[in-house]
Design an enzyme around this catalytic site. Structure first.
Site, PDB file in Angstrom:
ATOM      1  N   GLU A   1       4.930  -3.611  -1.177  1.00  0.00           N
ATOM      2  CA  GLU A   1       3.758  -3.840  -2.020  1.00  0.00           C
ATOM      3  C   GLU A   1       3.387  -5.281  -1.755  1.00  0.00           C
ATOM      4  O   GLU A   1       4.149  -6.191  -2.074  1.00  0.00           O
ATOM      5  CB  GLU A   1       4.137  -3.614  -3.487  1.00  0.00           C
ATOM      6  CG  GLU A   1       2.937  -3.625  -4.412  1.00  0.00           C
ATOM      7  CD  GLU A   1       3.205  -4.507  -5.615  1.00  0.00           C
ATOM      8  OE1 GLU A   1       4.081  -4.200  -6.416  1.00  0.00           O
ATOM      9  OE2 GLU A   1       2.505  -5.543  -5.727  1.00  0.00           O
TER      10      GLU A   1
ATOM     11  N   CYS B   1       0.897  -9.032  -9.722  1.00  0.00           N
ATOM     12  CA  CYS B   1       0.279  -8.389  -8.562  1.00  0.00           C
ATOM     13  C   CYS B   1      -0.949  -7.596  -8.978  1.00  0.00           C
ATOM     14  O   CYS B   1      -1.763  -7.222  -8.139  1.00  0.00           O
ATOM     15  CB  CYS B   1       1.284  -7.498  -7.851  1.00  0.00           C
ATOM     16  SG  CYS B   1       2.255  -6.474  -8.951  1.00  0.00           S
TER      17      CYS B   1
END
Lengths: 503, 503
Positions: free
Chosen positions: A231, A268
């Protein structure tokens, strides 16, 4: 704990990988009940160590006791959710086809289920020292499947990583998991060696685009490539319709300000670009919300000095763009970091959708920290063209009013993101059955999620048994379904006990 | 058909990819019923064209009318199976979590399902001109999900590829699929360009380890890496226990001979290495079974001259190994090809497990064609050590007698293969819900299957909708479940109508 400390500190990559491989001979044949007990034991041990772990995490991450206490609770509740999902059993996709001579070609007795891949390498992330680190979602989902784990601890919280690793290893040992089920290594070189190690069968990673891409390339260029679940990067666009900004601009500005500054912007899922109608004055409303927080003495410590200086540089680069104006905060060259080394404070920038369409690479570089770019659009169509230029993201959000036709907007948002929000803000990721944390490149590297129950699928591969004697089959595939798990039999999904349950 | 022929012949990679991207805007929003109708239309059109397609396939592949007729039937039945699976709907993994304030963090309304990735490139294989080519499993599974397909036809059957492409394109157009849903390009350069094309979101490939690895590397090194689903190479080990060879050596030898020579040995599931007890004389029994077929005038045409000469070279290399003896067939340098250019005939080789353990790379190189290597072992333990050295394979087979304890054998076979057989031979791959066609590298490049219903998962990615108004959701996720598909609701799998069905 002295013995464990020594064992973990002295263990290198080869030793940890070999121990994981050795453990796999046992974990691959573990029962669901055993794995659930391991996960629960780890959760209990972490909860019991809370008063030691949370202060340690705060010393190293500066994220604050309240946030870290919540994050630890999220981490242990995540472990317990996987324990329940393992026992429930549908994640195995157990499928039975009885022999059928009428198909072309004829179908023999075929029984398929998912089985663990083997030892998994997990890279801890800096910004979630519990939930995406040593005992975070990657570790939990890998252990849940029966894959041993070797964690590469993050250098932003080395003491917490070591101590968490000790707690995890101790809990697993006490719960009779085999030696080597969990290992912990440190340092950049160890991480690189781990991704290339022959015994490692998959990698879970949360981190930067640059570092993640380098490790992805290593995993892909092995003699035997392995899946790299990374990710990496996301700007998480938000689209506010003209009707929404007209109806509730102040509320939206307050919501955005709270979201992009949460945890000093180190999420994030931070809303990095927000599309609003030109002339709405929205950027100024957001600026007013963060006003006091932009003062030099209000700057908050970031995770590491390196992250703070990268944030200052990123903001300065954006602010230096001809088409960008600084609406709030200090964004001159190096000036954001200037308050005190290692700190950051909110920055609100503004530009136009036309500028974004002309230069998407420069304007959509992820800037990890408390900044947001307000993009003023002339029309929804123009905004959608600009959002397409963003590329893949973890999330995409639309704020609209009831009754608005969202078809065109949704077509774009679902194309670029893994999670589409219709209210609220993208920070905050629930851990549940339906969660999806992942999206088109560069958000993630694959078609799987790193949060939620289906994260287990990443560490499993299917095996079909053809014409097997019943006694040779795993319990999950035996004709009488001794574990009572949901299975697909001759094409029909069968959920034991479902007869009594309302649909 | 003239218009279609011209359109397909003149379409280059850029045009086909752009058309696919354009079609995706429609196919991404297609209903399950629409996609099922497309697949059924293609199946019907291919069946209707059988008397034209089968002779064309035979001219180019030399596989024989009987086999090719069966393969076409398998191909159309595969399309129809996907049509049923699409309507059944569980492949979407629809999952609904209602809001729950008691979880940590709180769970908002979250609804997740799988959605199509975008345009998919499919590489036709030489050895299954129907089932793994233009309208084969990769194409069927991609279309089933709503992904447009651009096929790179295989040069071993160019005329069949073009004609099949016309039939497929015509059927899709007649069934109202959007223009660009299916495209066809030819040539090595087109294949390379396709894998690197920005509009292509995934690749399905069946072929050689060398070519597949090169394309995998291209897909992985793109600025935005895409999944490359390659099925590359497998030697498909078979283990015969001492009890089995004692009980039914002749039957097993006949079965092996039939399997490794089927289709002139040109199956990815060909049993390439067979482990038997030392001193059992099994290799000689197999040799006797293929005796007449090894005569020079019995050599059969292979798919291409290149494949025939690679087979002759591979067999010669193996036969030249110090520890290998030729038990049947012609395996001198170039001698197998010598009968007539482009032909091949059966070869039985033998060696020992000890030799294999000492030099696995040389002895386990896949030799695509009608050869098998009989490996004599001193003990089951030695055989398992040698099988571990084989590495990943599509299949692994054990022939044992009732009552034998297979635990140790199964631990190894399930580790190296995706399908484990307890009877019969690996050639012949049923197309069903439980099928798994794939295994650890180099059998395949990922953790998914290329045959069977779950092959669809390769071309899908999850999207979660957070706090969406019911009207904005896809039908599959609306509260009242208008399509009646199986869904997981608040962690519980719910199958509409299951109440009335016995578990």
């Amino acid at each position: 704990m002295t013995t464990e400390t020594t064992a973990i500190a002295e263990t290198g990559v080869d030793e940890a990988a070999a121990a994981a491989r050795s453990a796999f001979a046992t974990t691959v044949a573990s029962t669901a009940a055993e794995r659930a007990a391991w996960l629960t034991a780890v959760a209990d041990a972490l909860d019991a160590a809370r008063d030691e772990l949370v202060p340690l995490a705060d010393e190293e991450s500066h994220l604050g006791t309240a946030r870290l206490t919540g994050e630890l609770a999220r981490t242990t509740s995540q472990l317990r959710l996987f324990a329940r999902a393992v026992v429930e059993g549908s994640y195995l996709e157990a499928t039975i086809d009885h022999p059928d001579a009428t198909t072309i070609p004829p179908t023999p007795d075929l029984r398929r289920m998912l089985r663990p891949l083997g030892p998994v390498a997990v890279f801890g992330a800096s910004n979630f020292p519990f939930a995406f680190s040593v005992a975070g979602g990657d570790t939990a989902s890998a252990l849940a499947t029966g894959c041993p784990v070797v964690v590469k601890g993050h250098s932003a919280h080395p003491r917490l990583s070591r101590r968490t690793a000790e707690v995890v290893a101790g809990a697993l040992a006490a719960a009779d998991a085999p030696d080597g089920t969990f290992g912990h290594v440190e340092g950049r070189a160890a991480g690189i060696a781990l991704v290339q190690h022959p015994e490692i069968r998959a990698v879970g990673f949360t981190g930067s685009l640059h570092g993640g891409r380098a490790l992805f390339d290593l995993a892909s260029s092995r003699p035997d490539p392995i899946p790299f679940y990374g990710e990496l990067s996301a700007v998480n666009p938000v689209l506010v319709t003209p009707a929404a900004v007209e109806a509730r601009a102040a509320e939206l500005a307050a919501g955005l300000a709270a979201s992009f500054t949460l945890g000093v912007g180190q999420f994030c899922t931070n809303p990095g670009v927000v599309f609003v109608p030109a002339g709405s004055g929205f950027a100024e409303l957001v600026a007013a919300e963060v006003g006091e927080a932009t003062a030099p003495d209000a700057a908050a410590p970031m995770l590491t000095d390196g992250i703070a200086s990268a944030f200052a540089d990123g903001v300065a680069a954006l602010a230096g763009h001809d088409d960008v104006r600084v609406v709030a905060g200090r964004a001159g060259n190096g000036s954001n970091a200037a308050s005190a080394p290692g700190t950051g404070s909110p920055v609100v920038l503004a530009t136009t959708a036309a500028a974004v369409i002309a230069d998407p690479q420069a304007l959509f570089a992820e800037c990890f920290g408390p900044s947001t770019l307000v993009v003023e659009y002339a029309s929804i169509e123009e905004a959608l063209t600009a959002i397409r230029a963003v590329g893949g993201s973890l999330t995409a959000t639309v704020h609209a009013e009831p009754g608005e036709d969202l078809a065109d907007i949704l077509a774009v948002l679902t194309e670029i993101a893994g999670r589409v929000l219709f209210a609220g803000w993208p920070t905050g990721v629930a851990v549940s059955w339906a969660q999806q944390h992942g999206g088109p490149w560069p958000a993630t590297t694959t078609i799987h999620t790193s949060v939620g129950v289906t994260a287990m699928r990443r560490f499993l591969r299917p095996v079909a048994y053809q014409q097997a004697p019943d006694a040779a089959l795993p319990a999950e595939l035996r004709e009488d379904n001794p574990l009572g798990i949901p299975r697909r039999v001759d094409g029909v999904l069968v959920v034991p006990g479902a007869e009594a349950r309302p649909a």
